[in-house]
Design an enzyme around this catalytic site. Structure first.
Site, mmCIF file in Angstrom:
data_model
loop_
_atom_site.group_PDB
_atom_site.id
_atom_site.type_symbol
_atom_site.label_atom_id
_atom_site.label_comp_id
_atom_site.label_asym_id
_atom_site.label_seq_id
_atom_site.Cartn_x
_atom_site.Cartn_y
_atom_site.Cartn_z
ATOM 1 N N SER A 1 -9.848 -0.524 7.071
ATOM 2 C CA SER A 1 -9.299 -0.449 5.721
ATOM 3 C C SER A 1 -8.573 -1.683 5.199
ATOM 4 C CB SER A 1 -8.362 0.752 5.606
ATOM 5 O OG SER A 1 -9.118 1.910 5.460
ATOM 6 N N SER B 1 -9.635 1.772 2.798
ATOM 7 C CA SER B 1 -8.772 2.522 1.911
ATOM 8 C C SER B 1 -7.709 1.671 1.220
ATOM 9 C CB SER B 1 -8.070 3.610 2.708
ATOM 10 O OG SER B 1 -7.253 3.038 3.713
ATOM 11 N N LYS C 1 0.861 -1.198 0.000
ATOM 12 C CA LYS C 1 0.000 0.000 0.000
ATOM 13 C C LYS C 1 0.890 1.239 0.000
ATOM 14 C CE LYS C 1 -3.877 1.986 2.639
ATOM 15 N NZ LYS C 1 -4.746 1.807 3.827
HETATM 16 N N1 GLN Z 1 -13.010 4.268 6.211
HETATM 17 C C1 GLN Z 1 -12.474 4.689 7.458
HETATM 18 C C2 GLN Z 1 -12.059 6.128 7.354
HETATM 19 O O1 GLN Z 1 -12.322 6.698 6.357
HETATM 20 C C3 GLN Z 1 -11.315 3.815 7.829
HETATM 21 C C4 GLN Z 1 -10.098 4.101 7.069
HETATM 22 C C5 GLN Z 1 -8.944 3.243 7.447
HETATM 23 O O2 GLN Z 1 -9.083 2.211 8.120
HETATM 24 N N2 GLN Z 1 -7.768 3.667 7.049
HETATM 25 O O3 GLN Z 1 -11.490 6.692 8.228
#
Ligand code: GLN
Length: 501
Positions: free
Chosen positions: A178, A154, A79
């Site tokens: 995410s 994400s 990532k």
């Molecule tokens: N979707 C969640 C957010 O927008 C979690 C994101 C994540 O785990 N990096 O914060």
């Protein structure tokens, strides 16, 4: 079977038998990326040269009949929020578009020591803020199961790359879901380790008290292999914990947390390793909410029945503060983000080409550069967080959210006095259509309603494929464990995986 279909242990065994070389394997992936990623858009950067040179090193080891570490020659994707030395690292943001990492994150060091072949960096929501990868400043990644849908986020690029066989495994990060949510949407396995299990050194910080790096893989066995390599105490991250992990002493939780079941009871339950006999699973009633996709609900209920047929004892439990977890997360995460992101000004980390300008003062410069460099969601979070931390509002928002966080954590502690593990859905719906939720941030935030409490409590949880909606869209089951007991999660997850084939 194609080379790109293989799992880690298959690759390991066949490399040793010289059925193919590490270079052949690496090239098979690079070719596939070139052909298929035109449709999926999972890679932001392909590190072809680095990959081939790493593969060559492994082939030399094999030629010299040296012992191969388990991940030697295994092609992986990272990532693009985790630093790989001398490779661009964007965090999905324009503000870091031209930033090249000057050192390896600890997890990358560990992978390199094993001889992993790094194929490239994968797309993500900007600074990992999002649930669909549509917040990337560069392009939108597609779900390999249906190109009109999101891969989740994400870590959507990492999940899509694994699901499309563009790498054997990938690393993702999970602050509120995410890793697990994109794994669920893409029909693969994703582990969010216990907070502190994996070093965050070299991970670009979003919300430091929640972020964890974890594996995204095709099988539970692969997740365990990768986790075992990347976990452990790192002196560069004071929140990382080695303890039992490093010394092979089992769970170090006694040193860090009280209130869970006693070790003796734990050992008794684990005695019978091959079945789920004696293990108690809790199903929280708050996790079957109105508005949940009925087919998802059915798949999860079927999966829970399967656990029962495998010998598990299922009981309904209550995690009464669940409904406050999401609002609490959306105070704490943006607050930490607003502090963490204060350092980006396109001076210290990579330059940003701005349209020439009438900028005269430093303040003007900051307005301009941070206005242009950050996307809408990131700006929203910085404003939310700055507000929640400001004098006068701190007590009402941030401090109160911390108290709620403790209540959420205590819910789990109480539940784990009765049960060993907890089963829940990962997300209330399968992958949604691209564009469907971008204009409605609240709806987007809802896709993490079942994953966020786990981060607030610092617990480990895995997402494993449980079934498909309309025979097409994957649905993940979440297994939540007690702190530092990933081992137990792997055990039950692989039994379910086998039974669900
Ligand atoms: N979707 C969640 C957010 O927008 C979690 C994101 C994540 O785990 N990096 O914060």
């Amino acid at each position: 079977m194609e080379l790109t279909d293989l799992t880690i242990s298959e690759i390991h065994n066949r490399l040793k038998k010289k059925e193919f070389s590490a270079k052949e394997l690496c090239k098979a992936y690079l070719d596939r990326i070139e052909k298929e990623d035109k449709k999926i858009f999972s890679f932001l950067t392909v590190t072809k040269k680095l990959a081939l040179s790493q593969a060559e090193k492994i082939d030399n080891l094999i030629a010299k009949r040296e012992k191969l570490p388990i991940l030697a020659g295994v092609p992986a994707a990272i990532k693009d929020i985790i630093l790989v030395k001398d490779v661009r690292c964007t965090a999905g943001s324009k503000i870091l578009e031209n930033y090249t990492a000057i050192y390896d994150a600890t997890v990358i060091k560990k992978l390199k020591t094993q001889g992993v072949v790094i194929l490239g960096k994968t797309n993500l929501d900007e600074f990992a803020m999002g649930s669909s990868t549509e917040n990337s400043a560069f392009f939108k990644t597609k779900n390999p199961h249906d190109l009109s849908r999101v891969p989740g986020g994400s870590s959507g690029g990492s999940a899509a790359a694994v699901a499309a066989n563009l790498c054997t495994f990938a690393l993702g990060t999970d602050t509120g879901g995410s890793i697990r949510q994109p794994a669920s949407f893409c029909g693969i396995v994703g582990l969010k380790p216990t907070y502190g299990a994996v070093s965050r050194y070299g991970l670009i910080a979003f919300a430091s008290s929640l972020d964890q790096i974890g594996p995204i893989t095709k099988t539970v066995e692969d997740a365990k292999i990768v986790f075992d390599v990347i976990k452990g105490r790192d002196e560069m991250d004071s929140t990382s914990i080695g303890g039992g992990y490093d010394k092979g002493l089992g769970s170090p939780y006694r040193q860090v947390s009280k209130g869970y079941v006693t070790d003796k009871r734990y050992r008794n339950r684990l005695r019978n390793r091959q079945t789920l006999n004696n293990l108690r699973f809790g199903v929280p009633k708050e996790y079957f909410i109105e508005g949940m996709d009925p087919e998802v609900e059915e798949i999860i209920k079927e999966a829970i029945k399967k656990f029962e047929t495998l010998g598990a004892k299922i009981e309904e439990i209550s995690l009464p503060h669940t409904e406050y977890a999401l609002p609490c997360y959306y105070i704490i995460a943006p607050s930490e983000a607003s502090a963490n992101l204060a350092r980006y000004d396109a001076i210290r980390y990579g330059e940003l080409k701005t349209q020439n300008s009438k900028v005269k003062t430093l303040i003007d410069y900051y307005f301009k550069i941070r206005g242009e460099g950050f996307g809408e969601e990131v700006r929203r979070r910085i404003m939310l967080g700055t507000y929640a931390l400001s004098a006068g509002y701190y007590e009402a928002y941030y401090k109160r959210a911390l108290k709620v966080r403790t209540l959420v954590k205590q819910d789990f502690e109480k539940a784990f006095q009765k049960v060993d593990l907890i089963l829940t859905p990962v997300s209330p719906t399968p992958a949604f259509k691209l564009g469907e939720r971008v204009l409605d941030p609240l709806k987007m935030y809802l896709s993490d309603i079942f994953t966020v409490p786990v981060n607030l409590a610092g617990l480990p949880a895995i997402s494993i494929p449980a079934g498909k909606v309309k025979n097409k869209l994957p649905v993940g089951l979440q297994i939540i464990g007690q702190a530092f007991r990933e081992e137990e999660i792997f055990k039950v997850a692989s039994l379910f995986e086998e039974a669900n084939l």
